[in-house]
Design an enzyme around this catalytic site. Sequence first.
Site, short mmCIF file in Angstrom:
data_model
loop_
_atom_site.label_atom_id
_atom_site.label_comp_id
_atom_site.label_asym_id
_atom_site.label_seq_id
_atom_site.Cartn_x
_atom_site.Cartn_y
_atom_site.Cartn_z
N PHE A 217 0.86 -1.20 0.00
CA PHE A 217 0.00 0.00 0.00
C PHE A 217 0.89 1.24 0.00
CE2 PHE A 217 -3.18 -2.91 1.74
CZ PHE A 217 -4.30 -2.50 1.05
N HIS A 218 0.63 2.16 -0.89
CA HIS A 218 1.38 3.42 -0.81
C HIS A 218 0.60 4.62 -1.33
CE1 HIS A 218 2.07 2.63 -5.07
NE2 HIS A 218 2.40 3.91 -5.19
N ARG A 219 -0.58 4.41 -1.91
CA ARG A 219 -1.29 5.54 -2.52
C ARG A 219 -1.75 6.53 -1.45
NH1 ARG A 219 -1.10 5.56 -7.49
NH2 ARG A 219 -0.86 3.52 -8.43
N ARG A 252 6.62 5.99 2.55
CA ARG A 252 5.47 6.85 2.86
C ARG A 252 4.53 6.14 3.85
NH1 ARG A 252 1.82 10.40 0.27
NH2 ARG A 252 2.95 10.55 -1.67
#
Length: 382
Positions: A217-219, A252
Amino acid sequence: MSVARLAARRDERPTLMHVVGARPNFVKMAPVVEALERGAAFDQFVVHTGQHYDARMSEDVLADLDFPEPDRFLGVGSGPHGEQTAKVLAGFEQVLFEVQPRAVLVAGDVNSTLACALAASKLGIPVAHLEAGLRSGDWTMPEEINRVLTDRLSEVLLTHSPEALDNLVSEGIDPARVHYVGNTMIDSLRRCEKRARARAAFADFELSAHEYVLVTFHRPGNVDHPLRLDQIVIALIALAAHCPVVFPMHPRTRARLHGNDSLKALEAAGVRCIEPVGYLDFLSLQAGAGAIVTDSGGIQEEASALGVSCFTFRPNTERPVTLTHGTNTLLGDDPMEIAHVRPAPWDPTPSAIPLWDGHAAERVADVLVDRFARERVEEVAL
Ligand code: UD1
């Protein structure tokens, strides 16, 4: 004598400038640089913007891909979108003044892509866009803004799936500028697949093939909103009650989870929260997974090419061909859907996606030689 060989006889070949900046760019561009090197029609000049700079996000990935040392590193680093885009724009413009390339090739949809396309087109230097024409229709994604604007600025549009042409034509782009070349990310994958599978990176976590779910997950839409991120964490903890979960964490995401109890809660539930891994290790983890849960774009494509079930936690995708021909399923918007994913002991058999055949970079090279080196080739031939 081939077009490329004829051009090579000239001392002064036209310069083609390539832009890379973030992790997925390296994977898309590596086979193109290699194919053009073989053809020898251009002097190639690679600019790394430095959007990604951690060794695990940049150097390690470049090394796995045998990517040549970039000719220039702009070192822009992280920052808010405007600031990051502006730094790339200003830095890249200076390189353009200095080198004066015949054309610039940009890839994908990251901030570096748009910034460099803008700098070049303002100076009248033609831009070619690799992976043009993808559309999610979701204007809240920074990548969608980057895609639409980069395509508008580009003279040559290199597409990887059939629907991209329709998307571009519907925005008024002349179809004569669009070239359906296929997917260079899959070229890299096919080149490295054997080595990656042989690594069996899952064994490092004492896991067997197909028994675990690989998660990324990074969005910003998922990780930048605390409530949303909490819901994802709860769903991953529920998932980990059923099967092993391996989660290589984008910086992030780690930064957002750090400082509250979420990271500890994930680890306590048995989720393997690991640092980002290099290209070969990640390919190996994908190939060995029983299922993948992700919000990435490229992973939808790689999972489809490897034949591993992919569950994309997004309401939409700019890569619908992975739904129709690949192994991808959209999970939609409810985080608890993540908890229902299960690893499958065998891989589904996806139907082949047209032109995702490991030879896309050669077609890209042909288009670029034809468009930007042909005059010189013809001159030499006289
Ligand atoms: C970018 C792309 C995204 C792509 C992703 C692949 C844009 C708008 N987004 O997102 O489309 O899928 O790359 O990974 O261009 N950071 C580090 N070290 C690094 C890089 C980033 O610590 O080497 C951290 C920083 O805290 C930074 C954050 O990650 O603020 C986000 O990095 P950034 O490059 O802005 O966007 P990505 O989320 O990586």
